[in-house]
Motif scaffolding. Structure first.
Motif, PDB file in Angstrom:
ATOM      1  N   LYS A  97      34.562  42.838  43.640  1.00 42.01           N
ATOM      2  CA  LYS A  97      34.620  42.013  42.437  1.00 42.01           C
ATOM      3  C   LYS A  97      35.833  41.085  42.503  1.00 42.01           C
ATOM      4  O   LYS A  97      36.646  41.152  43.412  1.00 42.01           O
ATOM      5  CB  LYS A  97      34.673  42.890  41.189  1.00 42.01           C
ATOM      6  CG  LYS A  97      33.389  43.664  40.944  1.00 42.01           C
ATOM      7  CD  LYS A  97      33.421  44.379  39.595  1.00 42.01           C
ATOM      8  CE  LYS A  97      32.100  45.089  39.324  1.00 42.01           C
ATOM      9  NZ  LYS A  97      32.097  45.771  38.016  1.00 42.01           N
ATOM     10  N   SER A  98      35.962  40.224  41.508  1.00 42.33           N
ATOM     11  CA  SER A  98      37.034  39.233  41.493  1.00 42.33           C
ATOM     12  C   SER A  98      38.394  39.907  41.331  1.00 42.33           C
ATOM     13  O   SER A  98      38.491  41.059  40.874  1.00 42.33           O
ATOM     14  CB  SER A  98      36.824  38.248  40.346  1.00 42.33           C
ATOM     15  OG  SER A  98      37.037  38.897  39.092  1.00 42.33           O
ATOM     16  N   LEU A  99      39.443  39.160  41.682  1.00 43.71           N
ATOM     17  CA  LEU A  99      40.804  39.673  41.512  1.00 43.71           C
ATOM     18  C   LEU A  99      41.058  40.019  40.051  1.00 43.71           C
ATOM     19  O   LEU A  99      41.654  41.059  39.748  1.00 43.71           O
ATOM     20  CB  LEU A  99      41.816  38.636  42.003  1.00 43.71           C
ATOM     21  CG  LEU A  99      43.299  38.986  41.779  1.00 43.71           C
ATOM     22  CD1 LEU A  99      43.683  40.256  42.535  1.00 43.71           C
ATOM     23  CD2 LEU A  99      44.189  37.821  42.184  1.00 43.71           C
ATOM     24  N   ALA A 157      42.614  39.073  48.025  1.00 45.65           N
ATOM     25  CA  ALA A 157      42.073  37.878  47.378  1.00 45.65           C
ATOM     26  C   ALA A 157      42.357  36.621  48.199  1.00 45.65           C
ATOM     27  O   ALA A 157      41.533  35.709  48.250  1.00 45.65           O
ATOM     28  CB  ALA A 157      42.651  37.741  45.968  1.00 45.65           C
ATOM     29  N   SER A 160      39.942  36.637  51.228  1.00 44.15           N
ATOM     30  CA  SER A 160      38.562  36.288  50.875  1.00 44.15           C
ATOM     31  C   SER A 160      38.420  34.834  50.438  1.00 44.15           C
ATOM     32  O   SER A 160      37.307  34.355  50.214  1.00 44.15           O
ATOM     33  CB  SER A 160      38.068  37.192  49.754  1.00 44.15           C
ATOM     34  OG  SER A 160      38.748  36.907  48.531  1.00 44.15           O
ATOM     35  N   GLU A 162      39.621  33.672  47.623  1.00 48.15           N
ATOM     36  CA  GLU A 162      39.540  33.577  46.158  1.00 48.15           C
ATOM     37  C   GLU A 162      40.749  32.862  45.578  1.00 48.15           C
ATOM     38  O   GLU A 162      40.628  32.135  44.585  1.00 48.15           O
ATOM     39  CB  GLU A 162      39.407  34.986  45.554  1.00 48.15           C
ATOM     40  CG  GLU A 162      39.264  34.982  44.043  1.00 48.15           C
ATOM     41  CD  GLU A 162      39.153  36.379  43.456  1.00 48.15           C
ATOM     42  OE1 GLU A 162      39.148  36.483  42.219  1.00 48.15           O
ATOM     43  OE2 GLU A 162      39.069  37.352  44.230  1.00 48.15           O
ATOM     44  N   ILE A 163      41.923  33.092  46.147  1.00 41.79           N
ATOM     45  CA  ILE A 163      43.144  32.438  45.677  1.00 41.79           C
ATOM     46  C   ILE A 163      43.856  31.809  46.865  1.00 41.79           C
ATOM     47  O   ILE A 163      43.700  32.274  48.004  1.00 41.79           O
ATOM     48  CB  ILE A 163      44.082  33.421  44.950  1.00 41.79           C
ATOM     49  CG1 ILE A 163      44.539  34.540  45.888  1.00 41.79           C
ATOM     50  CG2 ILE A 163      43.405  33.993  43.711  1.00 41.79           C
ATOM     51  CD1 ILE A 163      45.566  35.477  45.268  1.00 41.79           C
ATOM     52  N   THR A 207      46.182  37.450  34.847  1.00 43.53           N
ATOM     53  CA  THR A 207      45.517  36.273  35.382  1.00 43.53           C
ATOM     54  C   THR A 207      46.511  35.295  36.007  1.00 43.53           C
ATOM     55  O   THR A 207      46.143  34.503  36.874  1.00 43.53           O
ATOM     56  CB  THR A 207      44.706  35.553  34.295  1.00 43.53           C
ATOM     57  OG1 THR A 207      45.602  35.128  33.232  1.00 43.53           O
ATOM     58  CG2 THR A 207      43.659  36.468  33.694  1.00 43.53           C
ATOM     59  N   SER A 210      47.066  35.015  39.933  1.00 45.98           N
ATOM     60  CA  SER A 210      46.207  34.265  40.837  1.00 45.98           C
ATOM     61  C   SER A 210      46.600  32.796  40.928  1.00 45.98           C
ATOM     62  O   SER A 210      46.039  32.048  41.733  1.00 45.98           O
ATOM     63  CB  SER A 210      44.742  34.364  40.396  1.00 45.98           C
ATOM     64  OG  SER A 210      44.587  33.808  39.088  1.00 45.98           O
TER      65      SER A 210
END
Length: 211
Positions: A97-99, A157, A160, A162-163, A207, A210
């Motif tokens: 799942k997301s960070l 993250a 992957s 994502e960030i 949050t 990120s």
């Protein structure tokens, strides 16, 4: 007829070995320490009161712990070990799942483990602070372990995609400071908000990791 308890085979009393009896004493003292430190506070908890709460003698106390500080660390480590287990299980359940989702799951697991019982929260976030240099060094080492968990989530993250990759060495330290500060104030508040509100606020702060 009067019966006298005698050691059985391999030093067993009443069906329990010496190791089992020691483990039982230690567990009872840790529970008593949680009760005393988490209610009346570390500073006013004497060895005598702790031993009495555990239904043991002071001699038996010192067979297991060398000082009050030694017991405080044992109670603190028990709370932290439970939290590490619960956070690990929460992260395993939301792999992929997301960070943000993983951070929220970790925060929820950590605070439900440490703060659902106010005694545990008080030991974990209040009573452990500033006792002496040795206890403080132990507390800071535990903080570094939690920072490593956050660093690992950030690294995953980044890997992957994502960030973006950047220097985030200070981010886990800042976030842990926010967790501890908010938890300390929550413990001290007379009109204490629901724990869910604390979890939600910290999830919102997470949050920023990120960015």
């Amino acid at each position: 007829m009067e019966y006298v308890t005698r050691p059985g085979p391999q030093g067993r009393y009443a069906g329990r070995s010496a190791e089992e009896r020691r483990a039982d004493r230690r567990a009872r003292l840790i529970e008593a320490g949680l009760e005393m430190f988490g209610t009346i506070g570390y500073a006013t908890s004497t060895v005598g009161r702790i031993a009495k709460t555990a239904n043991l003698s002071t001699r038996q106390y010192y067979e297991e712990f060398s000082s009050r500080e030694d017991l405080l660390i044992a109670v603190y480590d028990t709370i932290q070990s439970d939290a590490e287990r619960d956070v690990g299980e929460a992260l395993a359940s939301c792999a992929g799942k997301s960070l943000g989702d993983r951070m929220a799951a970790a925060i929820s697991a950590h605070l439900r483990s440490t703060a659902t019982d106010l005694r545990r929260a008080r030991v974990a976030f209040v009573e452990i602070i500033g006792v002496n240099p040795g206890v403080e060094a132990h507390r800071l080492q535990t903080r570094r372990r939690w920072a490593a968990v956050i660093n690992a989530l950030l690294a995953e993250a980044v890997e992957s995609g994502e960030i973006p990759e950047r220097d985030r060495r200070l981010a886990p330290i800042a976030f842990i400071g926010a967790v501890n500060g908010l938890a300390q104030d929550w413990c001290a508040a007379e009109d204490r908000p629901p724990l869910d509100d604390v979890i939600d606020q910290l999830s919102r702060l997470a949050t920023a990791l990120s960015a």
